[in-house]
Each structure stands twice: as C-alpha cells, then as structure tokens.
Write a protein that holds these residues in place. Structure first.
Motif, PDB file in Angstrom:
ATOM      1  N   VAL A  70       0.855  -1.184   0.000  1.00 27.74           N
ATOM      2  CA  VAL A  70       0.000   0.000   0.000  1.00 27.74           C
ATOM      3  C   VAL A  70       0.895   1.240   0.000  1.00 27.74           C
ATOM      4  CG1 VAL A  70      -1.897   1.217   1.119  1.00 27.74           C
ATOM      5  CG2 VAL A  70      -1.676  -1.265   1.392  1.00 27.74           C
ATOM      6  N   ALA A  71       0.737   2.087  -1.026  1.00 27.36           N
ATOM      7  CA  ALA A  71       1.517   3.322  -1.135  1.00 27.36           C
ATOM      8  C   ALA A  71       0.691   4.484  -0.626  1.00 27.36           C
ATOM      9  CB  ALA A  71       1.932   3.559  -2.581  1.00 27.36           C
ATOM     10  N   ASN A  79       4.364   7.102  -5.481  1.00 30.69           N
ATOM     11  CA  ASN A  79       3.362   6.042  -5.329  1.00 30.69           C
ATOM     12  C   ASN A  79       3.241   5.207  -6.597  1.00 30.69           C
ATOM     13  OD1 ASN A  79       2.792   6.936  -2.738  1.00 30.69           O
ATOM     14  ND2 ASN A  79       1.027   8.164  -3.361  1.00 30.69           N
ATOM     15  N   LEU A  80       3.183   5.875  -7.741  1.00 31.65           N
ATOM     16  CA  LEU A  80       3.001   5.169  -9.010  1.00 31.65           C
ATOM     17  C   LEU A  80       4.191   4.273  -9.326  1.00 31.65           C
ATOM     18  CD1 LEU A  80       1.284   4.712 -11.542  1.00 31.65           C
ATOM     19  CD2 LEU A  80       2.408   6.702 -12.567  1.00 31.65           C
ATOM     20  N   MET A  81       5.392   4.806  -9.172  1.00 28.29           N
ATOM     21  CA  MET A  81       6.583   4.020  -9.473  1.00 28.29           C
ATOM     22  C   MET A  81       6.705   2.831  -8.530  1.00 28.29           C
ATOM     23  SD  MET A  81       9.096   3.656 -11.484  1.00 28.29           S
ATOM     24  CE  MET A  81      10.703   2.864 -11.594  1.00 28.29           C
ATOM     25  N   THR A  82       6.411   3.057  -7.266  1.00 28.29           N
ATOM     26  CA  THR A  82       6.463   1.975  -6.283  1.00 28.29           C
ATOM     27  C   THR A  82       5.472   0.875  -6.638  1.00 28.29           C
ATOM     28  OG1 THR A  82       7.117   3.523  -4.534  1.00 28.29           O
ATOM     29  CG2 THR A  82       6.216   1.404  -3.843  1.00 28.29           C
ATOM     30  N   CYS A  83       4.271   1.267  -7.009  1.00 28.46           N
ATOM     31  CA  CYS A  83       3.245   0.288  -7.367  1.00 28.46           C
ATOM     32  C   CYS A  83       3.626  -0.468  -8.638  1.00 28.46           C
ATOM     33  CB  CYS A  83       1.895   0.985  -7.543  1.00 28.46           C
ATOM     34  SG  CYS A  83       1.192   1.610  -6.002  1.00 28.46           S
ATOM     35  N   VAL A  94      -2.041  -4.619  -4.898  1.00 27.37           N
ATOM     36  CA  VAL A  94      -1.302  -3.357  -4.873  1.00 27.37           C
ATOM     37  C   VAL A  94      -2.315  -2.212  -4.809  1.00 27.37           C
ATOM     38  CG1 VAL A  94       0.367  -1.891  -6.044  1.00 27.37           C
ATOM     39  CG2 VAL A  94       0.573  -4.381  -6.207  1.00 27.37           C
ATOM     40  N   VAL A  95      -2.183  -1.377  -3.776  1.00 29.82           N
ATOM     41  CA  VAL A  95      -3.161  -0.326  -3.497  1.00 29.82           C
ATOM     42  C   VAL A  95      -2.420   0.990  -3.277  1.00 29.82           C
ATOM     43  CG1 VAL A  95      -5.084   0.364  -2.003  1.00 29.82           C
ATOM     44  CG2 VAL A  95      -4.566  -2.072  -2.333  1.00 29.82           C
ATOM     45  N   SER A  96      -3.046   2.098  -3.663  1.00 26.11           N
ATOM     46  CA  SER A  96      -2.397   3.392  -3.481  1.00 26.11           C
ATOM     47  C   SER A  96      -3.416   4.495  -3.288  1.00 26.11           C
ATOM     48  CB  SER A  96      -1.529   3.731  -4.699  1.00 26.11           C
ATOM     49  OG  SER A  96      -0.879   4.987  -4.524  1.00 26.11           O
ATOM     50  N   ILE A  97      -3.008   5.541  -2.560  1.00 24.40           N
ATOM     51  CA  ILE A  97      -3.783   6.769  -2.587  1.00 24.40           C
ATOM     52  C   ILE A  97      -3.334   7.562  -3.814  1.00 24.40           C
ATOM     53  CG2 ILE A  97      -4.049   6.830  -0.081  1.00 24.40           C
ATOM     54  CD1 ILE A  97      -2.030   9.155  -0.054  1.00 24.40           C
ATOM     55  N   VAL A  98      -4.251   8.383  -4.337  1.00 26.22           N
ATOM     56  CA  VAL A  98      -3.931   9.282  -5.446  1.00 26.22           C
ATOM     57  C   VAL A  98      -4.256  10.689  -4.975  1.00 26.22           C
ATOM     58  CG1 VAL A  98      -4.404   9.912  -7.831  1.00 26.22           C
ATOM     59  CG2 VAL A  98      -4.439   7.509  -7.159  1.00 26.22           C
ATOM     60  N   ASN A  99      -3.252  11.519  -4.906  1.00 24.34           N
ATOM     61  CA  ASN A  99      -3.431  12.856  -4.345  1.00 24.34           C
ATOM     62  C   ASN A  99      -4.066  13.837  -5.320  1.00 24.34           C
ATOM     63  OD1 ASN A  99      -1.867  12.602  -1.631  1.00 24.34           O
ATOM     64  ND2 ASN A  99      -0.519  11.679  -3.142  1.00 24.34           N
ATOM     65  N   PHE A 107      -2.629   5.318 -12.695  1.00 20.04           N
ATOM     66  CA  PHE A 107      -2.655   4.205 -11.751  1.00 20.04           C
ATOM     67  C   PHE A 107      -3.535   3.075 -12.284  1.00 20.04           C
ATOM     68  CE2 PHE A 107      -1.063   7.575  -9.113  1.00 20.04           C
ATOM     69  CZ  PHE A 107      -0.295   6.959  -8.147  1.00 20.04           C
ATOM     70  N   ASN A 108      -4.652   3.441 -12.894  1.00 12.04           N
ATOM     71  CA  ASN A 108      -5.541   2.425 -13.450  1.00 12.04           C
ATOM     72  C   ASN A 108      -4.864   1.637 -14.562  1.00 12.04           C
ATOM     73  OD1 ASN A 108      -7.750   3.003 -11.777  1.00 12.04           O
ATOM     74  ND2 ASN A 108      -8.442   4.661 -13.112  1.00 12.04           N
ATOM     75  N   GLU A 109      -4.053   2.320 -15.360  1.00 15.35           N
ATOM     76  CA  GLU A 109      -3.334   1.642 -16.435  1.00 15.35           C
ATOM     77  C   GLU A 109      -2.350   0.600 -15.905  1.00 15.35           C
ATOM     78  OE1 GLU A 109      -1.454   4.536 -18.903  1.00 15.35           O
ATOM     79  OE2 GLU A 109      -3.357   5.511 -19.469  1.00 15.35           O
ATOM     80  N   VAL A 110      -1.790   0.878 -14.738  1.00 16.40           N
ATOM     81  CA  VAL A 110      -0.839  -0.057 -14.125  1.00 16.40           C
ATOM     82  C   VAL A 110      -1.582  -1.191 -13.413  1.00 16.40           C
ATOM     83  CG1 VAL A 110       1.022  -0.229 -12.409  1.00 16.40           C
ATOM     84  CG2 VAL A 110       0.901   1.748 -13.903  1.00 16.40           C
ATOM     85  N   GLY A 111      -2.882  -1.015 -13.196  1.00 17.05           N
ATOM     86  CA  GLY A 111      -3.670  -2.048 -12.528  1.00 17.05           C
ATOM     87  C   GLY A 111      -3.662  -1.927 -11.019  1.00 17.05           C
TER      88      GLY A 111
END
Length: 221
Positions: A70-71, A79-83, A94-99, A107-111
């Motif tokens: 979780v990023a 966050n994106l690179m880590t994910c 794999v989960v992340s916040i988007v600021n 982020f959606n493209e990366v899944g």
C-alpha cells in the motif's frame, strides 16, 4: 498477511496500526529516518529508511513474498513508481492513494486499486456532516461506506417513491420508520418524513452520494 506500507504520514501510520492489530506481518518504508525510528517504538514492525522506488529497498522489505503493498505518500510519482515495481514483483494486491485526480488514469493503467484524494474526501464528509446533523457514518467496509440519514419534512424526495431518486453508485439497504418498523426497500416504497435510511455507497462514489442524499433528503432553506 505480509503487508508492505510505503509512507508514514497520517494515513500510513494509521494503516500500520490497523494492520498490526489485525495480526499482519508489517514492513514500513519511509525516507524520513525519524519517522521510521518512531514507528518502532509503538508497533512490532520492520521499518526501513529509504526510497521505495529503489528496487534494493523493496527487496530489503521482502517484496518477493509480500501479499500486499500500500503506497500512502503525498507524492503521486513515488506512489506510481512503487506500485509499478510491486506489480513487476507479482505482488497480489497493490493499493495506493492518489493525491491529484488527474493522475488516476495512470494508476488504473498499471492495474492499481486506488483511493482518490483522501484530504478532499475527508473535507467533503466533514462539510456534509456539518450541513446535516441527521447524516452520520455507520461503518467503513472494504469497498465502501455505510451511512444513516434521516429524511426531513419537506425534503424533495419525501412522499415520493425511491425509484424517483436518481441512483448510481449507492443503494438503500433499509428504512427504519417511526414506531420501529424496519422496511427492506423496493423501488415503490415511498419515503416519509423521519424515515431513518441506511445507505451503502462505493468508496469512489462517496462524494457524489453525499451531495445527492443532502439534496434530496434534507430540506433546503
């Protein structure tokens, strides 16, 4: 569950507490050594000081055996690179916040499963709670939130059928009526003043749901 949490700001710290209390094996990563040291004083976790976009840091965190990452940093690029790296290591969840909302598509493209702009969501929730004392959160569950709201006398949807309410990403679960009657709502049920309505909404639709509920169930003016 083996969980890696990236970022020890307010969200990351609270998430660490929840995961530890749930019995997870938790690894936290933060670039601030003081934050990493402080978390060790409160929780039984492995804390790593470093940049999570560095593969060696992720490997030190045990990315190859992680069930979830979780990023939670305030930097969408981090966050994106880590994910993206976590996906390369085949982390199952794999989960992340988007600021910033405009970054959501990346982020959606990366899944990656995302929670958009947590600060804005909290601000919106506080605003509508302040506006309506009859609205309260009952529970937060995976994927969504359950609210209760009381229908005001003279509100737009009162004395109308539920199916007349424009509904997208939320659903009425139950209606508790004066006298204690519990109604499992269908589209033909008419809303009455004082009805206590239990609503489930998807997390990503919470802001729009709060706007709709306040517009339709709270008397203006």
């Amino acid at each position: 569950m083996y969980t890696i949490i990236v970022g020890l700001g307010g969200i990351g710290r609270n998430l660490t507490a929840i995961a530890v209390n749930a019995g997870d094996s938790v690894v936290v990563i933060d670039q601030d050594e003081e934050r990493a040291s402080d978390i060790l004083e409160h929780y039984d976790v492995l804390a790593i000081t470093g940049n999570a976009t560095d593969k060696s840091v992720l490997e030190d965190a045990g990315i190859d055996r992680a069930d979830a990452l979780v990023a939670t940093t305030s930097d969408d690029a981090v966050n994106l690179m880590t994910c993206w790296l976590a996906k390369r290591y085949d982390v199952g969840n794999v989960v992340s916040i988007v600021n910033q909302k405009e970054h959501s598509d990346l982020f959606n493209e990366v899944g990656v499963r995302i929670s958009e702009n947590p600060d804005e969501l909290v601000a919106t929730r506080l605003y509508y709670w302040a506006k309506s004392p009859n609205l309260q959160q009952v529970a937060s569950i995976p994927g969504g939130t359950i609210f209760e709201i009381v229908a005001d006398e003279g509100a737009p949807i009162v004395d109308h059928e539920i199916r007349e309410l424009e509904v997208r990403d939320f659903v009425f679960i139950a209606i508790r009526r004066a006298g204690g009657d519990l109604i499992i709502p269908s589209g033909t049920v008419r809303i009455r003043p004082g009805d206590v309505i239990t609503v489930f909404t998807k997390k990503e639709a919470e802001t729009e749901t709060l706007k709709t509920l306040n517009k339709q169930l709270i008397r203006s003016g």
